[in-house]
Every structure is written in C-alpha cells, then in structure tokens.
Scaffold this motif. Sequence first.
Motif, PDB file in Angstrom:
ATOM      1  N   LEU A 207      -0.441  15.109   5.386  1.00 42.58           N
ATOM      2  CA  LEU A 207      -1.675  13.942   6.646  1.00 42.58           C
ATOM      3  C   LEU A 207      -1.115  13.171   6.113  1.00 42.58           C
ATOM      4  O   LEU A 207      -1.481  12.360   5.392  1.00 42.58           O
ATOM      5  CB  LEU A 207      -3.003  14.691   6.199  1.00 42.58           C
ATOM      6  N   GLY A 208      -0.387  12.759   7.898  1.00 49.38           N
ATOM      7  CA  GLY A 208       0.027  10.706   7.622  1.00 49.38           C
ATOM      8  C   GLY A 208       0.437  10.539   7.264  1.00 49.38           C
ATOM      9  O   GLY A 208       1.021   9.912   6.261  1.00 49.38           O
ATOM     10  N   SER A 209       2.122  10.821   7.573  1.00 48.80           N
ATOM     11  CA  SER A 209       3.182  10.646   7.006  1.00 48.80           C
ATOM     12  C   SER A 209       3.634   8.994   7.245  1.00 48.80           C
ATOM     13  O   SER A 209       4.599   8.772   6.743  1.00 48.80           O
ATOM     14  CB  SER A 209       4.392  11.406   7.122  1.00 48.80           C
TER      15      SER A 209
ATOM     16  N   GLY B 188       1.426  15.374  15.116  1.00 49.01           N
ATOM     17  CA  GLY B 188       0.035  16.573  15.687  1.00 49.01           C
ATOM     18  C   GLY B 188      -0.588  15.740  14.252  1.00 49.01           C
ATOM     19  O   GLY B 188      -1.052  15.269  13.924  1.00 49.01           O
ATOM     20  N   ASP B 189      -2.272  16.369  14.727  1.00 46.62           N
ATOM     21  CA  ASP B 189      -3.202  16.261  13.756  1.00 46.62           C
ATOM     22  C   ASP B 189      -3.453  17.344  12.448  1.00 46.62           C
ATOM     23  O   ASP B 189      -2.997  19.222  13.565  1.00 46.62           O
ATOM     24  CB  ASP B 189      -4.340  16.867  14.960  1.00 46.62           C
ATOM     25  N   PHE B 190      -2.758  16.818  11.498  1.00 50.76           N
ATOM     26  CA  PHE B 190      -2.777  17.861  10.754  1.00 50.76           C
ATOM     27  C   PHE B 190      -4.148  19.212  10.669  1.00 50.76           C
ATOM     28  O   PHE B 190      -3.491  20.794  10.044  1.00 50.76           O
ATOM     29  CB  PHE B 190      -3.447  16.637   9.244  1.00 50.76           C
ATOM     30  N   PHE B 191      -5.092  18.412  11.098  1.00 55.07           N
ATOM     31  CA  PHE B 191      -5.950  20.460  10.688  1.00 55.07           C
ATOM     32  C   PHE B 191      -5.797  20.794  12.103  1.00 55.07           C
ATOM     33  O   PHE B 191      -6.287  21.839  11.623  1.00 55.07           O
ATOM     34  CB  PHE B 191      -7.033  18.662  11.430  1.00 55.07           C
TER      35      PHE B 191
ATOM     36  N   SER C  98      -1.912  12.973   0.577  1.00 53.16           N
ATOM     37  CA  SER C  98      -2.202  11.855   1.864  1.00 53.16           C
ATOM     38  C   SER C  98      -2.919  10.184   1.475  1.00 53.16           C
ATOM     39  O   SER C  98      -2.821   9.895   0.218  1.00 53.16           O
ATOM     40  CB  SER C  98      -3.791  12.647   2.417  1.00 53.16           C
ATOM     41  N   ASN C  99      -2.137   9.182   2.115  1.00 53.99           N
ATOM     42  CA  ASN C  99      -2.877   7.945   2.380  1.00 53.99           C
ATOM     43  C   ASN C  99      -3.903   8.715   3.618  1.00 53.99           C
ATOM     44  O   ASN C  99      -3.071   7.779   4.482  1.00 53.99           O
ATOM     45  CB  ASN C  99      -1.576   6.861   1.469  1.00 53.99           C
ATOM     46  N   PRO C 100      -5.379   8.821   3.927  1.00 54.03           N
ATOM     47  CA  PRO C 100      -5.765   9.044   5.250  1.00 54.03           C
ATOM     48  C   PRO C 100      -6.046   7.975   5.273  1.00 54.03           C
ATOM     49  O   PRO C 100      -6.290   6.692   5.190  1.00 54.03           O
ATOM     50  CB  PRO C 100      -6.967   9.615   4.585  1.00 54.03           C
ATOM     51  N   PRO C 101      -6.214   8.004   7.019  1.00 50.57           N
ATOM     52  CA  PRO C 101      -6.538   6.768   7.760  1.00 50.57           C
ATOM     53  C   PRO C 101      -8.215   6.389   7.131  1.00 50.57           C
ATOM     54  O   PRO C 101      -8.845   7.472   6.575  1.00 50.57           O
ATOM     55  CB  PRO C 101      -7.061   6.927   9.254  1.00 50.57           C
ATOM     56  N   TYR C 102      -8.542   5.062   6.200  1.00 49.55           N
ATOM     57  CA  TYR C 102      -9.483   4.758   6.329  1.00 49.55           C
ATOM     58  C   TYR C 102     -10.466   3.430   6.557  1.00 49.55           C
ATOM     59  O   TYR C 102     -11.163   2.863   5.495  1.00 49.55           O
ATOM     60  CB  TYR C 102      -9.410   4.172   3.878  1.00 49.55           C
TER      61      TYR C 102
ATOM     62  N   PHE D 283       2.837  15.520   8.738  1.00 52.72           N
ATOM     63  CA  PHE D 283       2.051  15.494  10.014  1.00 52.72           C
ATOM     64  C   PHE D 283       1.658  13.956  10.668  1.00 52.72           C
ATOM     65  O   PHE D 283       1.082  13.587   9.398  1.00 52.72           O
ATOM     66  CB  PHE D 283       0.938  16.378  10.030  1.00 52.72           C
ATOM     67  N   ASP D 284       1.636  13.578  11.185  1.00 51.58           N
ATOM     68  CA  ASP D 284       1.134  12.847  11.719  1.00 51.58           C
ATOM     69  C   ASP D 284       0.939  12.511  13.231  1.00 51.58           C
ATOM     70  O   ASP D 284       1.410  13.077  13.927  1.00 51.58           O
ATOM     71  CB  ASP D 284       2.359  11.456  11.553  1.00 51.58           C
ATOM     72  N   ILE D 285      -0.097  11.583  13.719  1.00 51.18           N
ATOM     73  CA  ILE D 285      -0.418  11.927  15.184  1.00 51.18           C
ATOM     74  C   ILE D 285       0.225  11.161  16.233  1.00 51.18           C
ATOM     75  O   ILE D 285      -0.156  11.278  17.230  1.00 51.18           O
ATOM     76  CB  ILE D 285      -2.265  11.688  15.074  1.00 51.18           C
TER      77      ILE D 285
ATOM     78  N   GLU E 172       0.913  -1.725  -0.069  1.00 55.73           N
ATOM     79  CA  GLU E 172       0.052  -0.769  -0.072  1.00 55.73           C
ATOM     80  C   GLU E 172       1.090   1.439   0.115  1.00 55.73           C
ATOM     81  O   GLU E 172       0.850   2.034  -0.654  1.00 55.73           O
ATOM     82  CB  GLU E 172      -0.901  -0.042   0.948  1.00 55.73           C
ATOM     83  N   SER E 173       1.925   0.943   0.883  1.00 57.50           N
ATOM     84  CA  SER E 173       2.502   2.547   1.157  1.00 57.50           C
ATOM     85  C   SER E 173       3.241   2.763  -0.450  1.00 57.50           C
ATOM     86  O   SER E 173       3.915   4.028  -0.830  1.00 57.50           O
ATOM     87  CB  SER E 173       4.050   2.358   1.820  1.00 57.50           C
ATOM     88  N   ALA E 174       3.813   1.679  -0.956  1.00 54.36           N
ATOM     89  CA  ALA E 174       4.443   1.646  -2.430  1.00 54.36           C
ATOM     90  C   ALA E 174       3.683   1.945  -3.554  1.00 54.36           C
ATOM     91  O   ALA E 174       4.836   3.170  -4.551  1.00 54.36           O
ATOM     92  CB  ALA E 174       5.006   0.131  -2.349  1.00 54.36           C
TER      93      ALA E 174
HETATM   94  C1  LIG Z   1      -2.837   4.756   6.249  1.00 54.88           C
HETATM   95  S1  LIG Z   1      -1.202   5.238   7.134  1.00 54.88           S
HETATM   96  C2  LIG Z   1      -0.195   5.831   5.904  1.00 54.88           C
HETATM   97  C3  LIG Z   1       0.885   6.422   6.732  1.00 54.88           C
HETATM   98  C4  LIG Z   1       2.080   6.558   4.926  1.00 54.88           C
HETATM   99  N1  LIG Z   1       1.697   8.098   4.202  1.00 54.88           N
HETATM  100  C5  LIG Z   1       1.699   5.480   4.516  1.00 54.88           C
HETATM  101  O1  LIG Z   1       1.373   5.485   2.993  1.00 54.88           O
HETATM  102  O2  LIG Z   1       2.676   3.961   4.444  1.00 54.88           O
HETATM  103  C6  LIG Z   1      -2.033   6.816   7.784  1.00 54.88           C
HETATM  104  C7  LIG Z   1      -1.454   8.083   9.122  1.00 54.88           C
HETATM  105  O3  LIG Z   1      -1.993   8.538   9.003  1.00 54.88           O
HETATM  106  C8  LIG Z   1      -1.953   9.106  10.458  1.00 54.88           C
HETATM  107  N2  LIG Z   1      -2.930   9.908  10.933  1.00 54.88           N
HETATM  108  C9  LIG Z   1      -4.236   9.810  11.142  1.00 54.88           C
HETATM  109  N3  LIG Z   1      -5.109  11.271  11.932  1.00 54.88           N
HETATM  110  C10 LIG Z   1      -3.978  11.832  11.642  1.00 54.88           C
HETATM  111  C11 LIG Z   1      -4.533  13.265  11.368  1.00 54.88           C
HETATM  112  N4  LIG Z   1      -5.325  14.001  12.268  1.00 54.88           N
HETATM  113  N5  LIG Z   1      -3.144  14.288  11.042  1.00 54.88           N
HETATM  114  C12 LIG Z   1      -2.212  13.780  11.173  1.00 54.88           C
HETATM  115  N6  LIG Z   1      -2.179  12.170  10.909  1.00 54.88           N
HETATM  116  C13 LIG Z   1      -3.024  11.813  10.890  1.00 54.88           C
HETATM  117  C14 LIG Z   1      -1.795   7.694  11.445  1.00 54.88           C
HETATM  118  O4  LIG Z   1      -1.029   8.131  12.586  1.00 54.88           O
HETATM  119  C15 LIG Z   1      -1.044   7.386  10.072  1.00 54.88           C
HETATM  120  O5  LIG Z   1       0.254   7.177  10.464  1.00 54.88           O
END
Ligand SMILES: C[S@@+](CC[C@H](N)C(=O)[O-])C[C@H]1O[C@@H](n2cnc3c(N)ncnc32)[C@H](O)[C@@H]1O
Length: 237
Positions: A39-41, A90-93, A109-113, A62-64, A10-12
């Motif tokens: 958002l979410g490194s 921290g929280d991106f938003f 972003s590859n956001p949390p889903y 940013f990452d929480i 997924e990351s690749a």
């Molecule tokens: C699906 S992972 C993606 C990580 C990386 N980008 C990758 O693709 O390998 C989502 C990341 O978003 C972070 N995250 C979740 N909510 C966040 C927020 N509100 N602000 C910043 N980061 C957040 C999580 O901690 C997690 O590391």
Amino acid sequence: MVTCFSSADESAHYGFSVCMLLEQYRDQLGWERDGVVELGSGDATAISDVVASLPGLRVRGFDISAPSVEKARENIRARGVDDRYTVELGDFFDQADSSGGPQIATVISNPPYIPAPDRDILMPELWGGVYGNDLVLQLLKTGYDNVVAAVASYSDPVTTVRTAEDAGYRVANFLAMGLDYGTYSSEPKVRDHIRRLCDEGRGWAGDDEYMVAVALFTRNADVPGDRADQLLRALQL
Ligand SMILES: C[S@@+](CC[C@H](N)C(=O)[O-])C[C@H]1O[C@@H](n2cnc3c(N)ncnc32)[C@H](O)[C@@H]1O
C-alpha cells in the motif's frame, strides 16, 4: 502543493526494516511462494532496493498519486527490478483485493499517517485521518495474515496496537527509529494538531521529533512471540 512523497531517512528506514523482517521470517511468511502487496509505493526507491537484495521477492504495489506512480516506474526500471516489482495507479483497498479477500498473505506499507483535522494539508494523499492511523487500521481489518507497517508515535499507536490485538494479531518484531519533523509534520496546522493529540494522550512527540517503528503484525501461528508492549514502549519519547 507537493505531488510525490519525499523523506529520505523515513524511506530508508522503511526499506531496511521490511528487508530485515522478510529475511528474519522468510520460512514462515511464504513470500517466496506468493510475493507481497504494498500500500503506497511512493517513488518506489525504498522497496526497489529490497527487491534487488532479495532475489525471490515479488512486489505488487499501489499508489493513488499519479506523479508518484510515474516516478516509481522510472526508478524501478533504473534499478533493474521491473520483472519483480510493479506499481499500479489506484486505491489499494479498491484494487489489491477486488476478488473479495486477500489472496496474498503479506502486505507491506509505510502508510499515510499525518494526523490533521481534515485533508487540506501539504500533500493530501498523506492524510491519515484525524488521529493519523486510519489507513493502518483499515489494513488490519482487511484480512491479511501478516501486516508489515510503519507506526508513528504521534498517530495514536495505542489504538493501533489494541485494534491489531482485537483482530487476532501479535507483534512479532519491529525496528524503531527517531525522526526529526520533516516537511509534512512541520506544517503549522499539522504540528499544532499533533501537539493537541499528544496532550490528549493519543501519542508521543517532542517539539521537533517523533518515533516511527516498522512492525510485523502477524496472525501466523508459526511466528512466535508478542512484542506489542515493547513496541509501545519504544514509541514513547
Ligand atoms: C508515507 S508515503 C510512503 C511512500 C514510500 N512507500 C516510502 O516509504 O518512501 C505513503 C504513500 O501512500 C500513498 N497512498 C495514500 N493512500 C493510498 C491508498 N488508499 N492506496 C494506495 N496508495 C495510497 C500516497 O500517495 C503516498 O505515496
């Protein structure tokens, strides 16, 4: 308890897709001038490689998750891109736009889903709300001209795409890939919930597989076309 997101395929796919889309729309997106925010490194491996291969690119991530940020900084240093890629805890938003609105045109972003009834899952930081698309919807409402984001087939993609349209975005292009269920989707509570969502018509997934597309949503008039319907077709199994 899992402390740092880990899913190599997924990351690749995320990194490769971001690289392709930034290259394809280099002249229109303005990232060479302004850089991009992320958002979410996670552990930053995906985008470190992109920064290394695009010399004009600067990324403010940013990452929480504190362990993820620690790992990200280590990986960024090891890749030799710490002068152009930073990750803050921290929280991106709360942090990326604390000045009252996006100053940068492009967010990646590859956001949390992960969809689940509540946040009590293997890695709570990956919870995307009941339908899985809370964070991408929030990103689309924040005001960036360009949103490069992963959209999962089981996380109510129709609502995501229609919300983007309502906010004035078109889908310029996308890269889709089939993925097997990994650690987070396989958790029984999550798997059952995904099945229910798909039965309700809120997404598409097989018993052990789903699709993810990394799409460029844009409001930039210089970027032509709209592939929103193609994107939704590509996400159907
Ligand atoms: C699906 S992972 C993606 C990580 C990386 N980008 C990758 O693709 O390998 C989502 C990341 O978003 C972070 N995250 C979740 N909510 C966040 C927020 N509100 N602000 C910043 N980061 C957040 C999580 O901690 C997690 O590391």
